[in-house]
Design a protein around this motif. Structure first.
Motif, PDB file in Angstrom:
ATOM      1  N   PHE A 127       0.815  -1.214   0.000  1.00  0.00           N
ATOM      2  CA  PHE A 127       0.000   0.000   0.000  1.00  0.00           C
ATOM      3  C   PHE A 127       0.857   1.277   0.000  1.00  0.00           C
ATOM      4  O   PHE A 127       0.306   2.372   0.112  1.00  0.00           O
ATOM      5  CB  PHE A 127      -0.926   0.017   1.214  1.00  0.00           C
ATOM      6  CG  PHE A 127      -2.019  -1.005   1.146  1.00  0.00           C
ATOM      7  CD1 PHE A 127      -3.089  -0.826   0.291  1.00  0.00           C
ATOM      8  CD2 PHE A 127      -1.977  -2.142   1.926  1.00  0.00           C
ATOM      9  CE1 PHE A 127      -4.107  -1.763   0.226  1.00  0.00           C
ATOM     10  CE2 PHE A 127      -2.975  -3.087   1.868  1.00  0.00           C
ATOM     11  CZ  PHE A 127      -4.049  -2.913   1.012  1.00  0.00           C
ATOM     12  N   ALA A 128       2.162   1.122  -0.125  1.00  0.00           N
ATOM     13  CA  ALA A 128       3.043   2.297  -0.089  1.00  0.00           C
ATOM     14  C   ALA A 128       2.732   3.267  -1.223  1.00  0.00           C
ATOM     15  O   ALA A 128       2.858   4.486  -1.063  1.00  0.00           O
ATOM     16  CB  ALA A 128       4.508   1.852  -0.168  1.00  0.00           C
ATOM     17  N   ASP A 129       2.310   2.738  -2.374  1.00  0.00           N
ATOM     18  CA  ASP A 129       2.000   3.613  -3.510  1.00  0.00           C
ATOM     19  C   ASP A 129       0.805   4.517  -3.238  1.00  0.00           C
ATOM     20  O   ASP A 129       0.627   5.531  -3.915  1.00  0.00           O
ATOM     21  CB  ASP A 129       1.721   2.773  -4.762  1.00  0.00           C
ATOM     22  CG  ASP A 129       2.980   2.098  -5.286  1.00  0.00           C
ATOM     23  OD1 ASP A 129       4.083   2.553  -4.936  1.00  0.00           O
ATOM     24  OD2 ASP A 129       2.853   1.108  -6.032  1.00  0.00           O
ATOM     25  N   PHE A 130      -0.023   4.164  -2.245  1.00  0.00           N
ATOM     26  CA  PHE A 130      -1.231   4.944  -1.957  1.00  0.00           C
ATOM     27  C   PHE A 130      -1.039   5.936  -0.808  1.00  0.00           C
ATOM     28  O   PHE A 130      -1.826   6.875  -0.685  1.00  0.00           O
ATOM     29  CB  PHE A 130      -2.402   4.004  -1.632  1.00  0.00           C
ATOM     30  CG  PHE A 130      -2.715   3.022  -2.712  1.00  0.00           C
ATOM     31  CD1 PHE A 130      -3.487   3.387  -3.801  1.00  0.00           C
ATOM     32  CD2 PHE A 130      -2.210   1.730  -2.653  1.00  0.00           C
ATOM     33  CE1 PHE A 130      -3.773   2.477  -4.806  1.00  0.00           C
ATOM     34  CE2 PHE A 130      -2.497   0.803  -3.649  1.00  0.00           C
ATOM     35  CZ  PHE A 130      -3.264   1.184  -4.739  1.00  0.00           C
ATOM     36  N   VAL A 131      -0.038   5.715   0.010  1.00  0.00           N
ATOM     37  CA  VAL A 131       0.114   6.570   1.194  1.00  0.00           C
ATOM     38  C   VAL A 131       1.399   7.403   1.172  1.00  0.00           C
ATOM     39  O   VAL A 131       1.606   8.223   2.062  1.00  0.00           O
ATOM     40  CB  VAL A 131       0.098   5.715   2.483  1.00  0.00           C
ATOM     41  CG1 VAL A 131      -1.216   4.981   2.611  1.00  0.00           C
ATOM     42  CG2 VAL A 131       1.254   4.726   2.497  1.00  0.00           C
ATOM     43  N   PHE A 132       2.247   7.213   0.170  1.00  0.00           N
ATOM     44  CA  PHE A 132       3.498   7.973   0.163  1.00  0.00           C
ATOM     45  C   PHE A 132       3.261   9.395  -0.344  1.00  0.00           C
ATOM     46  O   PHE A 132       2.293   9.676  -1.064  1.00  0.00           O
ATOM     47  CB  PHE A 132       4.539   7.269  -0.717  1.00  0.00           C
ATOM     48  CG  PHE A 132       4.474   7.670  -2.166  1.00  0.00           C
ATOM     49  CD1 PHE A 132       5.285   8.691  -2.656  1.00  0.00           C
ATOM     50  CD2 PHE A 132       3.606   7.039  -3.040  1.00  0.00           C
ATOM     51  CE1 PHE A 132       5.234   9.067  -3.985  1.00  0.00           C
ATOM     52  CE2 PHE A 132       3.548   7.410  -4.368  1.00  0.00           C
ATOM     53  CZ  PHE A 132       4.363   8.429  -4.845  1.00  0.00           C
ATOM     54  N   ASP A 133       4.148  10.276   0.029  1.00  0.00           N
ATOM     55  CA  ASP A 133       4.146  11.642  -0.502  1.00  0.00           C
ATOM     56  C   ASP A 133       5.521  12.248  -0.223  1.00  0.00           C
ATOM     57  O   ASP A 133       6.156  11.938   0.787  1.00  0.00           O
ATOM     58  CB  ASP A 133       3.045  12.495   0.137  1.00  0.00           C
ATOM     59  CG  ASP A 133       2.738  13.737  -0.694  1.00  0.00           C
ATOM     60  OD1 ASP A 133       1.786  13.692  -1.491  1.00  0.00           O
ATOM     61  OD2 ASP A 133       3.476  14.741  -0.555  1.00  0.00           O
ATOM     62  N   THR A 134       5.964  13.106  -1.126  1.00  0.00           N
ATOM     63  CA  THR A 134       7.283  13.710  -0.947  1.00  0.00           C
ATOM     64  C   THR A 134       7.298  14.727   0.187  1.00  0.00           C
ATOM     65  O   THR A 134       8.365  15.057   0.701  1.00  0.00           O
ATOM     66  CB  THR A 134       7.729  14.379  -2.262  1.00  0.00           C
ATOM     67  OG1 THR A 134       6.706  15.303  -2.690  1.00  0.00           O
ATOM     68  CG2 THR A 134       7.931  13.347  -3.364  1.00  0.00           C
TER      69      THR A 134
END
Length: 206
Positions: A127-134
Motif C-alpha cells: 500500500f506504499a503507492d497509496f500513502v506515500f508523498d514527498t
C-alpha cells in the motif's frame, strides 16, 4: 726455383659436405613410440568447434542491425536537435533534467519511508503507492487516514461474520403450549438453550 710450402688440405672436409668431418650431434633422448589410436588411451575426438556465425539466424542478425541502426538514428537526431537550440533553450532543458532527477529521487525515498512505516504498523507494504508523498506532513496525514479506513473496514468485516454466526433470538410472543410429558430430552434441551424463561415456566407448571 724454390717450391712454396702449401698448407695441408683436409680432403675429408670436401668429401663429407664441408663440415670438417664432424658429424651432427645425435639426439640421445629416447622418443616415445607413436600411440596406437586403437589402444583406447587417447581421449575421444571432440566435436569440431561450431562456427560462431551459425549461432545466429537471419532474423537475429536483422534484429541486431535494426536495433543498432535505430539507436544510431536517435542519437544523430538528438545531436542535430541540440545543435539547433539556443543557449537559453539548452539551459532550460538542463534545469528540467535536474528537476526531474530530484523528483525521482524524492519519490523513491518517500516510497521507502512509506514501506517502513507500514511495516512497523504490521500492514502490507504494497500500500506504499497509496500513502506515500514527498512532503512529510502530507504523507503522515495519508498514513493516518489509511489506518482509520482500514480499522473501520476490519470492524465491519468482523461484525458481518459475527452476525452470521449469532443464533436468532426466540420469539417471545409465541403462545405455543408445551406438554413436558410428550417432549423428548433433545427437545427439552433445545428449549432450555433457546428460551430459558419458557423452559422454567413449563417445568414449574408440570
Amino acid at each position: 726455383m724454390k717450391k712454396k710450402n702449401l698448407l695441408p688440405m683436409n680432403l675429408q672436409y670436401f668429401a663429407e659436405g664441408g663440415d670438417g668431418g664432424q658429424e651432427p650431434p645425435k639426439n640421445t633422448e629416447p622418443q616415445d613410440p607413436p600411440k596406437d589410436p586403437k589402444d583406447g588411451k587417447d581421449p575421444e575426438p571432440k566435436d569440431p568447434p561450431q562456427d560462431p556465425e551459425k549461432r545466429y539466424s537471419d532474423k537475429d542478425v536483422d534484429d541486431i542491425i535494426n536495433k543498432k541502426f535505430k539507436k544510431w538514428q536517435e542519437e544523430s537526431e538528438e545531436k542535430l536537435r541540440q545543435s539547433q537550440l539556443t543557449a537559453e533553450e539548452k539551459e532550460k532543458e538542463r534545469i528540467a533534467k535536474l528537476e526531474k532527477l530530484e523528483h525521482d529521487v524524492a519519490t523513491r525515498d518517500a516510497k521507502d519511508s512509506a514501506r517502513k512505516a507500514l511495516s512497523e504498523e504490521k500492514l502490507p507494504t504494497e500500500f506504499a503507492d497509496f500513502v506515500f508523498d514527498t512532503q512529510e506532513d502530507v504523507a503522515k496525514e495519508k498514513m493516518d487516514n489509511f489506518k482509520k479506513l482500514l480499522a473501520s473496514y476490519r470492524e465491519s468485516v468482523v461484525n458481518e461474520v459475527m452476525r452470521d454466526k449469532t443464533p436468532p433470538k426466540p420469539n417471545t410472543s409465541d403462545k405455543k403450549t408445551y406438554d413436558i410429558t410428550k417432549m423428548s430430552t433433545q427437545e427439552l434441551r433445545k428449549l432450555r438453550e433457546e428460551d430459558p424463561k419458557k423452559f422454567k415456566e413449563i417445568t414449574q407448571q408440570n
